[in-house]
Design an enzyme around this catalytic site. Structure first.
Site, PDB file in Angstrom:
ATOM      1  CG  HIS A 217      -1.600   1.302   1.483  1.00 19.85           C
ATOM      2  ND1 HIS A 217      -2.472   1.921   0.608  1.00 19.85           N
ATOM      3  CD2 HIS A 217      -1.472   2.140   2.540  1.00 19.85           C
ATOM      4  CE1 HIS A 217      -2.868   3.074   1.125  1.00 19.85           C
ATOM      5  NE2 HIS A 217      -2.265   3.229   2.298  1.00 19.85           N
TER       6      HIS A 217
ATOM      7  CG  HIS B 191       1.501   6.918   4.435  1.00 21.35           C
ATOM      8  ND1 HIS B 191       1.811   6.172   3.315  1.00 21.35           N
ATOM      9  CD2 HIS B 191       0.269   6.522   4.817  1.00 21.35           C
ATOM     10  CE1 HIS B 191       0.806   5.362   3.036  1.00 21.35           C
ATOM     11  NE2 HIS B 191      -0.143   5.552   3.929  1.00 21.35           N
TER      12      HIS B 191
ATOM     13  CD  GLU C 271      -2.464   5.065  11.917  1.00 20.02           C
ATOM     14  OE1 GLU C 271      -3.645   5.034  12.282  1.00 20.02           O
ATOM     15  OE2 GLU C 271      -2.113   5.280  10.751  1.00 20.02           O
ATOM     16  CG  ASP C 272      -0.502   1.226  10.955  1.00 20.79           C
ATOM     17  OD1 ASP C 272      -1.232   1.569  11.902  1.00 20.79           O
ATOM     18  OD2 ASP C 272      -0.821   1.357   9.762  1.00 20.79           O
TER      19      ASP C 272
ATOM     20  CG  ASP D  58      -3.585   6.671   2.912  1.00 19.91           C
ATOM     21  OD1 ASP D  58      -3.074   5.546   2.980  1.00 19.91           O
ATOM     22  OD2 ASP D  58      -4.495   7.050   3.678  1.00 19.91           O
TER      23      ASP D  58
ATOM     24  CG  ASP E 288     -23.640  20.014 -19.942  1.00 23.13           C
ATOM     25  OD1 ASP E 288     -24.486  19.295 -19.425  1.00 23.13           O
ATOM     26  OD2 ASP E 288     -23.139  20.995 -19.373  1.00 23.13           O
TER      27      ASP E 288
END
Length: 715
Positions: A48, A72, A76-77, A139, A259
């Site tokens: 990812h 990124h 956090e992970d 992301d 249109d």
């Protein structure tokens, strides 16, 4: 998973000065930190971040943004930290990764107030470095492209959040291609049947008329060749969600919708844009009201293009956008064009807007909203609406969202002009204030001193700035009316018990009722949120006690609970404790147990003798007995004041047993008054009633300084 070599080669292709080694190092670090983690699809999780980095590389962004994409999710992970990233890759990248982490932790799809506050935080994070949002948008795009692996409920929540927040943000930043894709994926999840119906109608239309896009494209190229304009021409069908939104807004069926096809003419110069426009209008009839010139009046995100709608082949209405290659670059990448590279160098696009200046303008406008509802409404209006450009009488351009009225125009110039607006002239003609403005119109605001915004205005305006200003003014006027009414209610209520609604009394009432200032009490009175009886009860509770309630003064049962068999207790003269305050007993030889207030200064003398302390509490039955306390007050030396205060104390059902003047001055007296009260609540009522009198400068409970009780060895 895309290998590191593919990513570094892509970046080096547009930026030979790229630090491929640092990008490769970030790749290896991210791969190692995410080792053992997997996505819902079963793929390694690090696939990812790599896909996000590839998306940004396709936008020709700088090394710092690419590396941030790779890292990124590490803070956090994984076990990675800000300090470690700063040490390995530098402060700039650490700050970007930290910014993306903070955005990820915002729950943007929560309740309205929380959503508004979190969106405010998002904008503040963006204002430091827009690249944080570029990474977050990439992301989100990759997550939406792979969303089918999530549970249906989570898909719908993410799709709604994307539709409400991220898609319009991408559009506001000029990244229209990303907005279109985010909306289309979200549309497929939120309303799959509607999307399928649009696609089926396109298929039916192609079967009936053939693929008209190549034919119209060839027609436009022929017209441009005749006008000697060198340009590229592209045609496309509008996205399903774009078609659906037009159907919903206009209430028309697919067959009546115009249109549904769009064409772009990319020229080599701005002059050629206008020559191309003339050639197109000469060949096909222009649709009135469907022309916008964003070249002469660019959007705030740097977007420049000419938009026109014409009746093309077989009478079908088609939209034509005309711009130069440089304008097209900004139109495709928006604010991201500020960091893009071309031919190995930072590409200085003259039309790319400074992202920091752009962000400062939108965050300033958003911060003007007073509360969460106003803020969120302001944000969505700013991001979802198209713009019209009008002119002041001096020729200055005012940008407004579609559907704006002269009132919006007035507030866009200045709040003071909006508040005093009484009328407007559009192109020299007087028009109603609810008139919707169109591109290119000249607007003059007619003002009058003393004019205030009207309640009906709120329904006439569309900008968050105007709505906020109107609501603020209306609230102010409503409050002023409520304060005037509340003052009369207070006067009548207090006069019924023989008191006056003085400023001092109202200030005391505000303090007792938990308000910041007297006008707050009056406004609540005027709005019927507080009654006159409640006001009187806050100041003089004894005057509104239930007349039928017996006023027991006889002592029944034990005074305190916690004494041993045969022990007797009496209040210590140093602190004179009364029911309602916390107490403790101290055993004293020959005197039984002395009851002290828990905050009595004398207790420090017994800290080393814990065996003499007795845990006591007042008996509930004792709450009706009278206990002696002292109060100290500073009173104005005027005729009749002392008599009035004595009467006031009596009205509170407290008995005066002694008055001692401790300081006499020409203008003030300081005195100590001995009174009898039932408990702490009763004492508080007495002090409040006295404090409300305008001739009282100060009033408080008084505790005398008595000789220290000498510690003894037993009790």
């Amino acid at each position: 998973m895309i290998p590191a070599e593919t990513l570094t080669a892509l970046v080096a292709g547009y930026n030979p000065e790229s630090d491929s080694g640092l990008i490769a190092a970030a790749y290896e670090y991210g791969l190692r930190m995410h080792e053992g983690q997997f996505r819902s699809s079963g793929e390694p999780y690090f696939s990812h971040p790599v896909a996000v980095a590839m998306l940004l590389a396709e936008q020709r962004l700088d090394d710092a943004t690419i590396i941030t994409a790779l890292l990124h999710d590490t803070i956090e992970d994984t076990g990675s930290t800000y300090s470690e990233i700063a040490l390995r890759f530098g402060d700039e990248i650490a700050q970007l990764v930290d910014g993306v982490t903070k955005l990820t932790n915002l729950e943007l799809s929560s309740g309205q107030n929380a959503q508004a506050e979190n969106f405010r935080k998002l904008l503040m994070a963006m204002s430091k470095d827009v690249r944080v949002l570029l990474v977050k948008l990439a992301d989100r795009l990759h997550n939406m492209r792979t969303i089918r692996h999530l549970k249906v409920e989570k898909q719908q929540r993410k799709a709604r959040e994307t539709m409400d927040i991220f898609a319009p943000l991408a559009g506001r930043m000029g990244m229209q291609w990303m907005r279109d894709e985010l909306e289309d994926i979200s549309f497929r999840i939120l309303n799959p049947e509607a999307r399928k119906s649009i696609i089926r109608r396109f298929v039916t239309l192609r079967r009936e008329t053939g693929d008209v896009i190549p034919k119209i494209t060839d027609d436009i190229r022929t017209v441009l060749a005749q006008a000697k304009v060198e340009a590229e021409v592209f045609g496309r069908e509008k996205k399903p969600y774009s078609i659906w939104r037009k159907m919903e807004e206009k209430g028309e069926s697919f067959s009546r919708l115009s249109d549904i096809y769009g064409f772009r003419i990319i020229t080599t110069s701005a002059i050629d844009c206008y020559i191309a426009l003339g050639a197109v209008h000469k060949r096909w009839a222009a649709v009135p009201g469907r022309f916008k010139d964003y070249i002469s009046s660019p959007k705030s995100n740097g977007y420049r293009s000419i938009h026109t709608t014409v009746s093309g082949r077989d009478g079908k209405q088609v939209e034509v956008q005309i711009r130069t290659q440089q304008m097209h670059s900004v139109a495709e990448t928006g604010v991201a064009a500020h960091w893009s590279y071309r031919d190995g160098e930072r590409f200085e696009n003259p039309f790319a807007v400074d992202p920091f200046r752009w962000l400062s303008t939108i965050t300033e406008r958003f911060e003007n909203a007073e509360d969460s509802d106003d803020f969120l409404e302001h944000v969505k209006l700013e991001m979802f609406t198209d713009q019209v450009f009008c002119f002041t009488p001096k020729g200055e351009v005012v940008k407004l969202p579609k559907g704006a009225t002269p009132i919006d125009f007035a507030y866009a110039i200045h709040t003071r002009i909006g508040d005093s607006c009484v009328g407007a002239k559009v192109d020299g003609q007087r028009v109603p204030l609810w008139t919707k403005l169109k591109n290119g119109q000249s607007v003059a605001i007619i003002r009058a001193e003393g004019q205030r915004p009207q309640p009906t205005w709120e329904d006439m305006v569309v900008t968050g700035r105007a709505k906020s200003a109107i609501r603020r003014s209306l609230r102010g006027e409503q409050r002023a009316t409520q304060v005037r009414l509340g003052r009369e209610i207070a006067r009548v209520a207090l006069e019924r018990v023989g008191k006056k609604a003085t400023d001092k009394a109202l200030a005391t009432a505000a303090k007792r009722m938990g308000f910041d200032e007297p006008d707050d009490v009056l406004a609540r009175l005027g709005a019927a949120e507080v009654t006159g009886k409640e006001l009187v009860a806050a100041l003089y509770p004894e005057l509104v006690r239930d007349a039928g309630k017996p006023d027991h003064r006889e002592l029944s049962g034990p005074i305190v609970i916690g004494l041993g068999s045969g022990q007797e207790a009496r209040p210590a003269p140093c602190c004179s404790p009364i029911p309602g305050e916390r107490i403790v007993g101290i055993a004293v030889r020959g005197k039984g147990v002395m009851i002290h207030a828990i905050d009595c200064a004398e207790l420090v003398n017994f800290e080393e003798q814990p065996d003499r302390w007795i845990d006591l509490r007042w008996a509930e039955s004792h709450a009706t007995a009278d206990r002696g306390v002292q109060i100290e007050m500073v009173m104005a030396n005027d005729t009749g004041v002392l008599g009035r205060i004595c009467t006031l104390i009596g009205e509170q059902r407290a008995n005066i047993t002694n008055i001692n003047f401790t300081d006499r001055k020409p203008d003030f007296y300081r005195m100590i008054v001995d009174i009898e009260v039932r408990d702490m609540e009763h004492l508080t009522h007495v002090l409040t009633a006295i404090d409300a009198d305008s001739d009282i400068a100060e009033v408080r409970r008084y505790r005398s300084v008595s000789p220290t009780v000498q510690p003894t060895t037993s009790g």
